[in-house]
Design a protein around this motif. Structure first.
Motif, PDB file in Angstrom:
ATOM      1  N   ILE A  62       0.827  -1.205   0.000  1.00 42.12           N
ATOM      2  CA  ILE A  62       0.000   0.000   0.000  1.00 42.12           C
ATOM      3  C   ILE A  62       0.861   1.254   0.000  1.00 42.12           C
ATOM      4  O   ILE A  62       0.499   2.282  -0.577  1.00 42.12           O
ATOM      5  CB  ILE A  62      -0.958  -0.028   1.215  1.00 42.12           C
ATOM      6  CG1 ILE A  62      -2.121  -0.988   0.922  1.00 42.12           C
ATOM      7  CG2 ILE A  62      -1.487   1.359   1.551  1.00 42.12           C
ATOM      8  CD1 ILE A  62      -3.039  -1.231   2.075  1.00 42.12           C
ATOM      9  N   GLY A  63       2.032   1.167   0.633  1.00 40.72           N
ATOM     10  CA  GLY A  63       2.929   2.318   0.686  1.00 40.72           C
ATOM     11  C   GLY A  63       3.286   2.865  -0.680  1.00 40.72           C
ATOM     12  O   GLY A  63       3.466   4.080  -0.840  1.00 40.72           O
ATOM     13  N   VAL A  64       3.369   2.002  -1.685  1.00 37.26           N
ATOM     14  CA  VAL A  64       3.677   2.454  -3.052  1.00 37.26           C
ATOM     15  C   VAL A  64       2.587   3.379  -3.550  1.00 37.26           C
ATOM     16  O   VAL A  64       2.854   4.453  -4.113  1.00 37.26           O
ATOM     17  CB  VAL A  64       3.847   1.244  -3.998  1.00 37.26           C
ATOM     18  CG1 VAL A  64       4.059   1.719  -5.438  1.00 37.26           C
ATOM     19  CG2 VAL A  64       5.027   0.375  -3.553  1.00 37.26           C
ATOM     20  N   TRP A  65       1.327   2.984  -3.352  1.00 38.08           N
ATOM     21  CA  TRP A  65       0.207   3.812  -3.799  1.00 38.08           C
ATOM     22  C   TRP A  65       0.130   5.104  -2.991  1.00 38.08           C
ATOM     23  O   TRP A  65      -0.171   6.165  -3.538  1.00 38.08           O
ATOM     24  CB  TRP A  65      -1.105   3.043  -3.688  1.00 38.08           C
ATOM     25  CG  TRP A  65      -1.196   1.921  -4.681  1.00 38.08           C
ATOM     26  CD1 TRP A  65      -0.978   1.997  -6.028  1.00 38.08           C
ATOM     27  CD2 TRP A  65      -1.521   0.557  -4.405  1.00 38.08           C
ATOM     28  NE1 TRP A  65      -1.153   0.765  -6.603  1.00 38.08           N
ATOM     29  CE2 TRP A  65      -1.490  -0.150  -5.632  1.00 38.08           C
ATOM     30  CE3 TRP A  65      -1.838  -0.148  -3.244  1.00 38.08           C
ATOM     31  CZ2 TRP A  65      -1.757  -1.507  -5.729  1.00 38.08           C
ATOM     32  CZ3 TRP A  65      -2.117  -1.501  -3.339  1.00 38.08           C
ATOM     33  CH2 TRP A  65      -2.074  -2.166  -4.573  1.00 38.08           C
ATOM     34  N   LEU A  66       0.406   5.028  -1.686  1.00 40.05           N
ATOM     35  CA  LEU A  66       0.350   6.220  -0.848  1.00 40.05           C
ATOM     36  C   LEU A  66       1.311   7.293  -1.337  1.00 40.05           C
ATOM     37  O   LEU A  66       1.011   8.486  -1.281  1.00 40.05           O
ATOM     38  CB  LEU A  66       0.679   5.863   0.610  1.00 40.05           C
ATOM     39  CG  LEU A  66      -0.381   5.079   1.394  1.00 40.05           C
ATOM     40  CD1 LEU A  66       0.121   4.781   2.791  1.00 40.05           C
ATOM     41  CD2 LEU A  66      -1.687   5.842   1.449  1.00 40.05           C
ATOM     42  N   PRO A 119      -0.920   5.216   7.734  1.00 39.33           N
ATOM     43  CA  PRO A 119       0.353   5.674   7.165  1.00 39.33           C
ATOM     44  C   PRO A 119       0.229   6.953   6.343  1.00 39.33           C
ATOM     45  O   PRO A 119       1.185   7.727   6.260  1.00 39.33           O
ATOM     46  CB  PRO A 119       0.807   4.497   6.296  1.00 39.33           C
ATOM     47  CG  PRO A 119      -0.402   3.682   6.034  1.00 39.33           C
ATOM     48  CD  PRO A 119      -1.293   3.886   7.212  1.00 39.33           C
ATOM     49  N   ALA A 120      -0.931   7.187   5.728  1.00 39.25           N
ATOM     50  CA  ALA A 120      -1.134   8.445   4.988  1.00 39.25           C
ATOM     51  C   ALA A 120      -1.068   9.626   5.955  1.00 39.25           C
ATOM     52  O   ALA A 120      -0.470  10.667   5.652  1.00 39.25           O
ATOM     53  CB  ALA A 120      -2.476   8.430   4.264  1.00 39.25           C
ATOM     54  N   LYS A 203       9.047  -1.743  -9.226  1.00 46.23           N
ATOM     55  CA  LYS A 203      10.249  -0.921  -9.126  1.00 46.23           C
ATOM     56  C   LYS A 203      10.128   0.068  -7.975  1.00 46.23           C
ATOM     57  O   LYS A 203      11.082   0.292  -7.223  1.00 46.23           O
ATOM     58  CB  LYS A 203      10.475  -0.190 -10.454  1.00 46.23           C
ATOM     59  CG  LYS A 203      11.872   0.375 -10.608  1.00 46.23           C
ATOM     60  CD  LYS A 203      12.098   0.824 -12.037  1.00 46.23           C
ATOM     61  CE  LYS A 203      13.557   1.246 -12.237  1.00 46.23           C
ATOM     62  NZ  LYS A 203      13.819   1.632 -13.631  1.00 46.23           N
ATOM     63  N   GLU A 204       8.948   0.653  -7.818  1.00 44.48           N
ATOM     64  CA  GLU A 204       8.722   1.601  -6.725  1.00 44.48           C
ATOM     65  C   GLU A 204       8.793   0.891  -5.373  1.00 44.48           C
ATOM     66  O   GLU A 204       9.328   1.436  -4.400  1.00 44.48           O
ATOM     67  CB  GLU A 204       7.371   2.285  -6.888  1.00 44.48           C
ATOM     68  CG  GLU A 204       7.324   3.259  -8.053  1.00 44.48           C
ATOM     69  CD  GLU A 204       5.963   3.901  -8.196  1.00 44.48           C
ATOM     70  OE1 GLU A 204       5.479   4.489  -7.202  1.00 44.48           O
ATOM     71  OE2 GLU A 204       5.375   3.804  -9.285  1.00 44.48           O
ATOM     72  N   PHE A 205       8.229  -0.320  -5.304  1.00 50.07           N
ATOM     73  CA  PHE A 205       8.302  -1.096  -4.067  1.00 50.07           C
ATOM     74  C   PHE A 205       9.759  -1.375  -3.700  1.00 50.07           C
ATOM     75  O   PHE A 205      10.179  -1.203  -2.548  1.00 50.07           O
ATOM     76  CB  PHE A 205       7.537  -2.415  -4.241  1.00 50.07           C
ATOM     77  CG  PHE A 205       7.612  -3.317  -3.032  1.00 50.07           C
ATOM     78  CD1 PHE A 205       6.757  -3.124  -1.969  1.00 50.07           C
ATOM     79  CD2 PHE A 205       8.537  -4.340  -2.975  1.00 50.07           C
ATOM     80  CE1 PHE A 205       6.817  -3.953  -0.853  1.00 50.07           C
ATOM     81  CE2 PHE A 205       8.611  -5.170  -1.869  1.00 50.07           C
ATOM     82  CZ  PHE A 205       7.746  -4.981  -0.809  1.00 50.07           C
ATOM     83  N   LYS A 206      10.548  -1.782  -4.687  1.00 51.16           N
ATOM     84  CA  LYS A 206      11.956  -2.076  -4.462  1.00 51.16           C
ATOM     85  C   LYS A 206      12.720  -0.824  -4.031  1.00 51.16           C
ATOM     86  O   LYS A 206      13.571  -0.877  -3.139  1.00 51.16           O
ATOM     87  CB  LYS A 206      12.571  -2.654  -5.747  1.00 51.16           C
ATOM     88  CG  LYS A 206      14.013  -3.114  -5.593  1.00 51.16           C
ATOM     89  CD  LYS A 206      14.530  -3.693  -6.895  1.00 51.16           C
ATOM     90  CE  LYS A 206      16.003  -4.105  -6.750  1.00 51.16           C
ATOM     91  NZ  LYS A 206      16.545  -4.637  -8.036  1.00 51.16           N
ATOM     92  N   LEU A 207      12.401   0.314  -4.645  1.00 56.18           N
ATOM     93  CA  LEU A 207      13.055   1.573  -4.279  1.00 56.18           C
ATOM     94  C   LEU A 207      12.731   1.960  -2.834  1.00 56.18           C
ATOM     95  O   LEU A 207      13.590   2.478  -2.114  1.00 56.18           O
ATOM     96  CB  LEU A 207      12.623   2.694  -5.234  1.00 56.18           C
ATOM     97  CG  LEU A 207      13.269   2.681  -6.623  1.00 56.18           C
ATOM     98  CD1 LEU A 207      12.585   3.701  -7.532  1.00 56.18           C
ATOM     99  CD2 LEU A 207      14.762   2.974  -6.523  1.00 56.18           C
ATOM    100  N   GLY A 208      11.487   1.702  -2.420  1.00 56.54           N
ATOM    101  CA  GLY A 208      11.108   1.980  -1.039  1.00 56.54           C
ATOM    102  C   GLY A 208      11.905   1.137  -0.066  1.00 56.54           C
ATOM    103  O   GLY A 208      12.394   1.638   0.958  1.00 56.54           O
ATOM    104  N   VAL A 344       7.901   3.565   3.462  1.00 55.46           N
ATOM    105  CA  VAL A 344       8.702   3.224   4.644  1.00 55.46           C
ATOM    106  C   VAL A 344       7.812   3.023   5.869  1.00 55.46           C
ATOM    107  O   VAL A 344       7.951   2.033   6.599  1.00 55.46           O
ATOM    108  CB  VAL A 344       9.756   4.317   4.913  1.00 55.46           C
ATOM    109  CG1 VAL A 344      10.504   4.024   6.214  1.00 55.46           C
ATOM    110  CG2 VAL A 344      10.748   4.403   3.758  1.00 55.46           C
ATOM    111  N   ILE A 345       6.875   3.937   6.104  1.00 58.04           N
ATOM    112  CA  ILE A 345       5.997   3.829   7.276  1.00 58.04           C
ATOM    113  C   ILE A 345       5.121   2.581   7.183  1.00 58.04           C
ATOM    114  O   ILE A 345       4.926   1.869   8.180  1.00 58.04           O
ATOM    115  CB  ILE A 345       5.135   5.100   7.419  1.00 58.04           C
ATOM    116  CG1 ILE A 345       6.022   6.276   7.844  1.00 58.04           C
ATOM    117  CG2 ILE A 345       4.017   4.882   8.435  1.00 58.04           C
ATOM    118  CD1 ILE A 345       5.295   7.596   7.955  1.00 58.04           C
TER     119      ILE A 345
END
Length: 412
Positions: A62-66, A119-120, A203-208, A344-345
């Motif tokens: 979910i953090g990726v979408w946030l 987390p938002a 890719k965004e998940f991995k970057l996080g 991250v959160i």
């Protein structure tokens, strides 16, 4: 400028107080209703699982979408969704009696929406408050949360007893509505997205994840948090059992311990908001862990006639808890770019949520075999050892990394 951001938080926290309070009322009322109507430990266990597992499992993704979405809008939609689910369950209870399957489904849906909202909210805070005020803000948040946890169950059971569970659920809808109206009155600027990473979820998940592991102080504290959660968090469930089995007290005494712990959290949150800038965040975190461990250890060594001392130690544990939760979240908020903070959160929240049931699975057989005091003593020793290891690791880190680099990395 200073007054402007404080005014924003006054609006946000006023609204969130209503939302958190009514949510606390609903959670306690549903558990009490299911306890009364089913008298089944299995039902209560399933209720707990459907309430937190979606957040634990979905959190990192979910953090990726946030980080892509508008955080203010995400909070409004998530709180609105929670209100809709409460309305659906409230109408069902008002006109009839829903089956357990429908109750589980609604609780699971609320949990999914909560996994976006919490987390938002946390990742929006650094977009409003100055960085040097984040630990103060964490103290305010702890006070709001703790106050709701004291008043919510008592108010929930009063409304439930006087009317019905449906009424409590309708109040949750009103609480979410107030929170959203207050939030709409506040402007929250968005971090600039990295256009190069657009629409590439994995890719965004991995970057996080890569961003998370690059900040060594936060990784170290998160590892300590996982250990701490496994050994200490089960105590929240075991407090009533300690009161009943060791001190041979009834339900009134058990509720007294819970209330005193929550009062301690309010006091601790207030103290944190006042003294937040005195020391580094990691100093408060280590102090909190050591005090929590010592209080748990001494609780396990008390004679059964020393219930009043147990109540006093519960107050100490409650007061120490915000000095861990608040600075830990502030450390994360300071360490990462707002553009990746949602990832991250969500990740660290999932780690904590998954560690708690592991602790419960371990604690149950040990308590059955060796007694509740054994877990309190063991939890205290492991928690204190974690605190000392954390102190040693940060001393080594301070010696290895120049102070200026430390401050720019995590302010820990």
């Amino acid at each position: 400028m200073q007054l402007n951001w404080k005014k924003k938080f006054a609006f946000i926290f006023t609204g969130q107080l209503f939302s958190i309070l009514t949510t606390s009322m609903v959670q306690f009322s549903i558990i009490w209703h299911l306890t009364e109507t089913t008298q089944s430990a299995v039902v209560l266990t399933i209720t707990a699982l459907v309430g937190f597992l979606p957040q634990a499992i979905l959190g990192p993704f979910i953090g990726v979408w946030l980080d892509r979405w508008n955080r203010k809008l995400t909070m409004i939609v998530a709180d609105g969704a929670i209100a809709l689910f409460s309305l659906a369950l409230g109408l069902y209870y008002y006109f009839g009696d829903p089956g357990l399957g429908f109750v589980y489904l609604i609780l699971m849906a609320r949990s999914v929406a909560s996994s976006f909202h919490a987390p938002a909210f946390q990742s929006a805070i650094p977009l409003i408050a100055p960085q040097d005020q984040l630990t103060h803000v964490a103290g305010w948040h702890q006070m709001v949360f703790s106050s709701s946890n004291i008043i919510g169950p008592a108010l929930g059971i009063a409304v439930y007893s006087a009317t019905s569970l449906g009424t409590v659920l309708f109040l949750d809808v009103a609480g979410a509505l107030i929170a959203n109206i207050m939030l709409m009155l506040v402007r929250i600027d968005q971090p600039k997205p990295d256009t190069k990473q657009k629409a590439e979820f994995l890719k965004e998940f991995k970057l996080g994840w890569q961003a998370f592991v690059q900040v060594k102080p936060v990784v170290i504290v998160t590892g300590a948090t996982a250990v701490f959660s496994i050994v200490f968090m089960p105590l929240a469930t075991l407090f009533p059992f300690m009161t009943l089995s060791h001190f041979e007290r009834g339900g009134y005494s058990a509720s007294l311990v819970e209330a005193v712990f929550a009062i301690g959290m309010i006091v601790g949150g207030l103290l944190l908001s006042v003294v937040a800038s005195k020391w580094k965040d990691i100093a408060y975190i280590c102090m909190s862990i050591l005090i929590l461990g010592a209080a748990s250890l001494f609780s396990g060594l008390l004679a059964k006639e020393a219930f009043i001392l147990f109540v006093a130690l519960s107050l100490v544990m409650g007061a120490a808890a915000p000095f861990f939760n608040g600075p830990y979240m502030a450390m994360i908020q300071k360490a990462y770019d707002p553009a990746i903070l949602g990832r991250v959160i969500s990740l660290v929240t999932s780690i904590m949520l998954l560690a708690s049931p592991i602790g419960l699975l371990i604690a149950g057989p040990i308590v059955d075999r060796y007694g509740i005091q054994f877990w309190f003593v063991g939890s205290g020793l492991v928690t204190m050892a974690t605190g000392f290891v954390l102190i040693a690791m940060f001393k080594r880190l301070d010696a290895a990394v120049p102070a200026t680099q430390q401050e720019s990395g995590a302010n820990g």
